[in-house]
Write a protein that holds these residues in place. Structure first.
Motif, PDB file in Angstrom:
ATOM      1  N   ARG A   1      38.589  10.354 -49.518  1.00  0.00           N
ATOM      2  CA  ARG A   1      38.708  10.190 -48.072  1.00  0.00           C
ATOM      3  C   ARG A   1      37.849  11.215 -47.329  1.00  0.00           C
ATOM      4  NH1 ARG A   1      44.232   9.833 -48.096  1.00  0.00           N
ATOM      5  NH2 ARG A   1      44.332  12.008 -47.442  1.00  0.00           N
ATOM      6  N   LEU A   2      37.903  12.448 -47.806  1.00  0.00           N
ATOM      7  CA  LEU A   2      37.107  13.508 -47.180  1.00  0.00           C
ATOM      8  C   LEU A   2      35.615  13.226 -47.365  1.00  0.00           C
ATOM      9  CD1 LEU A   2      36.934  16.274 -45.788  1.00  0.00           C
ATOM     10  CD2 LEU A   2      37.145  17.343 -48.027  1.00  0.00           C
ATOM     11  N   LEU A   3      35.256  12.794 -48.571  1.00  0.00           N
ATOM     12  CA  LEU A   3      33.853  12.480 -48.876  1.00  0.00           C
ATOM     13  C   LEU A   3      33.340  11.400 -47.921  1.00  0.00           C
ATOM     14  CD1 LEU A   3      31.415  12.791 -50.808  1.00  0.00           C
ATOM     15  CD2 LEU A   3      32.405  10.951 -52.180  1.00  0.00           C
ATOM     16  N   ALA A   4      34.106  10.322 -47.780  1.00  0.00           N
ATOM     17  CA  ALA A   4      33.685   9.210 -46.913  1.00  0.00           C
ATOM     18  C   ALA A   4      33.531   9.693 -45.470  1.00  0.00           C
ATOM     19  CB  ALA A   4      34.708   8.075 -46.992  1.00  0.00           C
ATOM     20  N   ALA A   5      34.457  10.528 -45.025  1.00  0.00           N
ATOM     21  CA  ALA A   5      34.390  11.018 -43.642  1.00  0.00           C
ATOM     22  C   ALA A   5      33.153  11.889 -43.432  1.00  0.00           C
ATOM     23  CB  ALA A   5      35.652  11.803 -43.309  1.00  0.00           C
ATOM     24  N   LEU A   6      32.829  12.726 -44.420  1.00  0.00           N
ATOM     25  CA  LEU A   6      31.650  13.591 -44.285  1.00  0.00           C
ATOM     26  C   LEU A   6      30.368  12.763 -44.339  1.00  0.00           C
ATOM     27  CD1 LEU A   6      32.791  16.669 -46.401  1.00  0.00           C
ATOM     28  CD2 LEU A   6      32.201  16.699 -43.980  1.00  0.00           C
ATOM     29  N   GLN A   7      30.385  11.714 -45.166  1.00  0.00           N
ATOM     30  CA  GLN A   7      29.184  10.874 -45.257  1.00  0.00           C
ATOM     31  C   GLN A   7      28.968  10.063 -43.981  1.00  0.00           C
ATOM     32  OE1 GLN A   7      30.067   9.070 -49.025  1.00  0.00           O
ATOM     33  NE2 GLN A   7      28.652  10.411 -50.133  1.00  0.00           N
TER      34      GLN A   7
ATOM     35  N   ASP B   1      38.019  22.259 -52.599  1.00  0.00           N
ATOM     36  CA  ASP B   1      39.122  21.750 -53.423  1.00  0.00           C
ATOM     37  C   ASP B   1      40.225  21.254 -52.485  1.00  0.00           C
ATOM     38  OD1 ASP B   1      41.432  21.457 -55.030  1.00  0.00           O
ATOM     39  OD2 ASP B   1      40.803  23.056 -56.401  1.00  0.00           O
ATOM     40  N   VAL B   2      40.504  19.951 -52.554  1.00  0.00           N
ATOM     41  CA  VAL B   2      41.400  19.347 -51.552  1.00  0.00           C
ATOM     42  C   VAL B   2      42.885  19.627 -51.805  1.00  0.00           C
ATOM     43  CG1 VAL B   2      39.800  17.515 -50.912  1.00  0.00           C
ATOM     44  CG2 VAL B   2      41.428  17.139 -52.796  1.00  0.00           C
ATOM     45  N   ARG B   3      43.228  20.253 -52.944  1.00  0.00           N
ATOM     46  CA  ARG B   3      44.648  20.503 -53.208  1.00  0.00           C
ATOM     47  C   ARG B   3      45.307  21.300 -52.078  1.00  0.00           C
ATOM     48  NH1 ARG B   3      47.896  20.514 -57.768  1.00  0.00           N
ATOM     49  NH2 ARG B   3      46.102  20.285 -59.125  1.00  0.00           N
ATOM     50  N   THR B   4      44.553  22.279 -51.547  1.00  0.00           N
ATOM     51  CA  THR B   4      45.149  23.160 -50.534  1.00  0.00           C
ATOM     52  C   THR B   4      44.788  22.767 -49.097  1.00  0.00           C
ATOM     53  OG1 THR B   4      43.342  24.648 -51.154  1.00  0.00           O
ATOM     54  CG2 THR B   4      45.530  25.212 -51.949  1.00  0.00           C
ATOM     55  N   LEU B   5      44.176  21.586 -48.940  1.00  0.00           N
ATOM     56  CA  LEU B   5      43.924  21.065 -47.586  1.00  0.00           C
ATOM     57  C   LEU B   5      45.240  20.486 -47.074  1.00  0.00           C
ATOM     58  CD1 LEU B   5      41.882  20.340 -45.328  1.00  0.00           C
ATOM     59  CD2 LEU B   5      41.491  18.179 -46.524  1.00  0.00           C
ATOM     60  N   LEU B   6      45.747  21.057 -45.977  1.00  0.00           N
ATOM     61  CA  LEU B   6      47.084  20.684 -45.508  1.00  0.00           C
ATOM     62  C   LEU B   6      47.041  19.433 -44.638  1.00  0.00           C
ATOM     63  CD1 LEU B   6      48.207  24.306 -44.592  1.00  0.00           C
ATOM     64  CD2 LEU B   6      48.949  22.979 -46.579  1.00  0.00           C
ATOM     65  N   PRO B   7      48.170  18.737 -44.522  1.00  0.00           N
ATOM     66  CA  PRO B   7      48.215  17.564 -43.655  1.00  0.00           C
ATOM     67  C   PRO B   7      47.789  17.943 -42.238  1.00  0.00           C
ATOM     68  CG  PRO B   7      50.274  17.798 -44.889  1.00  0.00           C
ATOM     69  CD  PRO B   7      49.459  19.012 -45.164  1.00  0.00           C
ATOM     70  N   GLY B   8      46.947  17.126 -41.638  1.00  0.00           N
ATOM     71  CA  GLY B   8      46.512  17.379 -40.263  1.00  0.00           C
ATOM     72  C   GLY B   8      45.286  18.266 -40.150  1.00  0.00           C
ATOM     73  N   GLU B   9      44.777  18.773 -41.284  1.00  0.00           N
ATOM     74  CA  GLU B   9      43.624  19.682 -41.204  1.00  0.00           C
ATOM     75  C   GLU B   9      42.283  18.980 -41.410  1.00  0.00           C
ATOM     76  OE1 GLU B   9      45.384  24.048 -42.510  1.00  0.00           O
ATOM     77  OE2 GLU B   9      44.367  22.871 -44.040  1.00  0.00           O
ATOM     78  N   GLU B  10      42.319  17.702 -41.796  1.00  0.00           N
ATOM     79  CA  GLU B  10      41.080  17.034 -42.196  1.00  0.00           C
ATOM     80  C   GLU B  10      40.039  16.986 -41.075  1.00  0.00           C
ATOM     81  OE1 GLU B  10      40.039  12.722 -43.863  1.00  0.00           O
ATOM     82  OE2 GLU B  10      41.378  13.853 -45.158  1.00  0.00           O
ATOM     83  N   THR B  11      40.482  16.608 -39.863  1.00  0.00           N
ATOM     84  CA  THR B  11      39.525  16.505 -38.748  1.00  0.00           C
ATOM     85  C   THR B  11      38.892  17.855 -38.439  1.00  0.00           C
ATOM     86  OG1 THR B  11      40.920  14.770 -37.870  1.00  0.00           O
ATOM     87  CG2 THR B  11      39.278  15.667 -36.374  1.00  0.00           C
ATOM     88  N   MET B  12      39.713  18.909 -38.419  1.00  0.00           N
ATOM     89  CA  MET B  12      39.183  20.253 -38.157  1.00  0.00           C
ATOM     90  C   MET B  12      38.150  20.629 -39.213  1.00  0.00           C
ATOM     91  SD  MET B  12      42.289  22.742 -36.994  1.00  0.00           S
ATOM     92  CE  MET B  12      43.586  22.189 -38.083  1.00  0.00           C
ATOM     93  N   LEU B  13      38.436  20.248 -40.464  1.00  0.00           N
ATOM     94  CA  LEU B  13      37.529  20.590 -41.558  1.00  0.00           C
ATOM     95  C   LEU B  13      36.189  19.879 -41.386  1.00  0.00           C
ATOM     96  CD1 LEU B  13      36.862  21.824 -44.322  1.00  0.00           C
ATOM     97  CD2 LEU B  13      37.960  19.855 -45.386  1.00  0.00           C
ATOM     98  N   ILE B  14      36.251  18.578 -41.077  1.00  0.00           N
ATOM     99  CA  ILE B  14      35.017  17.804 -40.926  1.00  0.00           C
ATOM    100  C   ILE B  14      34.183  18.364 -39.780  1.00  0.00           C
ATOM    101  CG2 ILE B  14      34.115  15.507 -40.328  1.00  0.00           C
ATOM    102  CD1 ILE B  14      36.790  14.521 -41.806  1.00  0.00           C
TER     103      ILE B  14
END
Ligand SMILES: *Cc1c(COP(=O)(O)O)cnc(C)c1O
Length: 480
Positions: free
Chosen positions: A379-385, A453-466
């Motif tokens: 999911r993170l990969l697709a969002a970054l691409q 490493d996505v293990r420690t990516l918390l719920p709700g943090e994905e948008t901030m990360l991207i």
């Protein structure tokens, strides 16, 4: 540009008073202390002056010089002020895969603990008042019963961290006398917590027995004298001795203690209330199991496998704990009300064993399986691409996470990461740019790639990360 040209341009730098009338700076003045604003302005003016002197900044043809400089200084002041107003302690997105990362604040608190802190922080509380009698009560009262119920111990108390718990216990039970420890358990727990040094601080004398790899009950027995005050077992939480080994277990040490009428203490380090084999991790003795083995005192951390706030929990025999409560050191290492609130809420989660794995973020992250992690990485990969035009190549790769916090050092935690191979800059430079974002992002470097490493990516943090990754890759500084 000539030196005289530079001097001409320098004269166009507006005075501070004039700059304070600029619209952007006026707006800033409403949101920050005047002294900080003036410092920021002067700092920006200083660098602009320097840049002009060195010939790095020349008057543009199409602009009036004074207006150009006013706008430049105003916009730089706004940016610098934003950085200066940022708190020094800031949110970080942990993409290292280390669940209990000591440098990143160890355990992420459960939602219930955060709510409890919120409720208690903004008002008064019954921290030290007995609501039945209206008289003074104990700040540990709300925790004592819960800890006794969960661990099976007679009594319990809580101090600032486990290092303080060990120090307080040794000082109370063995000051000026001898404590026997196996040579295989004289551990260092990062920073400066070393068993021999804590022992020295407590005023107890260390008596080493056995060898690094083998210590038998007989070794303890031979070392016992009239000076002996305590037998200490230290869980070697952050390393393993494998191969030709023999450790004297807590059960065996308790037998020796009973035979000689001496108290036994176990420093458990991590101290899990939950059987982590249920998360696919190697077996780690639970606090309940250790208490059941019969030592007089057990100490463990609140923010390691327990997944709560920083704290040191002391559980054990009532008579010994009463002595510890009376030790003047207790006042110096006592916990504050926010810790009491967060720890009580965390412990309450353990009353519901079927839900605890979902409610405690530490346990949830440790228990994520390969499939869930792969999905998260994809999911993170697709969002970054989808963020087109970023100068980098993104791929999903397998990686290994770690428990951290000096717990379960040999645990094998297969995980998934998004690897970033930046174009035009090194992965090390990208890592530095990500640390400068707000929130900052910390990943792990591997073969000139930056792994998230996505293990420690918390719920709700994905948008901030991207957003942070996009900004970091899009920024092109002089240092590139
Ligand atoms: C982590 C640890 C400590 C120190 O605990 P803190 O809560 O970090 O102070 C002490 N002893 C052992 C065995 C540990 O693993």
């Amino acid at each position: 540009m000539s030196v005289s040209g530079n001097n001409q341009f320098l004269r166009h730098i507006p005075a501070v008073d004039e700059l304070l009338n600029n619209e952007e700076i006026e707006a800033l003045a409403a949101s920050m202390p005047r002294s900080l604003l003036l410092d920021t302005l002067r700092e920006v003016i200083g660098t602009v002056r320097e840049e002009i002197r060195e010939g790095c900044l020349a008057p543009p043809r199409e602009h009036e010089p004074r207006q150009f400089l006013t706008e430049l200084i105003a916009s730089r002041t706004v940016s610098l002020a934003r950085i200066k107003k940022r708190p020094n302690l800031r949110r970080v997105l942990n993409l290292t895969g280390v669940v209990l990362h000591t440098n990143l604040g160890r355990a992420v608190l459960p939602a219930g603990a955060i709510k409890a802190i919120n409720d208690i922080a903004g008002g008064y509380s019954n921290l030290e008042i007995n609501m039945d009698t209206g008289k003074r009560g104990s700040r540990y009262a709300s925790l004592e019963g819960l800890l006794a119920k969960l661990t099976g111990a007679e009594s319990a108390m809580v101090v600032n961290n486990n290092a303080a718990a060990v120090l307080l216990a040794l000082s109370t039970l063995a000051k000026g006398r001898e404590v026997i420890v196996s040579r295989g358990q004289l551990v260092e727990i990062g920073g400066s917590f070393r068993i021999p040094e804590v022992m020295a601080q407590s005023g107890a004398r260390l008596v080493e027995v056995g060898t690094t790899n083998k210590t038998y009950p007989e070794d303890y027995k031979r070392a016992i004298t009239s000076e002996t005050a305590l037998l200490l077992h230290v869980h070697t939480s952050n390393y393993r001795i494998v191969g030709f080994t023999r450790e004297t277990s807590v059960v065996e040490l308790v037998q020796v203690g009973r035979e000689f009428g001496l108290p036994v203490m176990s420093d458990l380090g991590s101290g899990s209330l939950f059987d982590v084999t249920g998360l696919g991790l190697p077996a780690e003795p639970t606090v309940q199991e250790v208490i059941h083995a019969g030592p007089d005192v057990v100490t463990f951390s609140g923010d390691k496998l327990l997944g709560g706030p920083q704290a040191g929990i002391i559980a054990g025999k009532k008579a010994l704990l009463e002595r510890m409560k009376k030790n003047p050191l207790t006042r110096a290492v006592r916990i504050d009300k926010l810790t009491v609130a967060a720890l009580e809420a965390t412990l309450r989660e353990y009353l519901n064993p079927s839900q605890v794995k979902e409610q405690i973020p530490t346990l949830h992250m440790l228990g994520l399986n390969q499939e869930a992690l792969k999905q998260k990485a994809d999911r993170l990969l697709a969002a970054l691409q989808r963020e087109t035009g970023l100068p980098a190549r993104f791929t999903a790769v397998e990686t290994l996470s770690a428990v951290g916090g000096g717990a379960l050092p040999t645990a094998h935690l297969p995980s998934w990461a998004v690897a970033i191979e930046p174009v035009g800059i090194s992965a090390t430079v990208l890592a530095a740019k990500l640390r400068a974002q707000d929130p900052a992002v910390i990943g792990k470097l591997q073969d000139d790639k930056l792994l998230l490493d996505v293990r420690t990516l918390l719920p709700g943090e994905e948008t901030m990360l991207i957003e942070a990754v996009s900004r970091a890759l899009a920024q092109r500084g002089v240092a590139d």
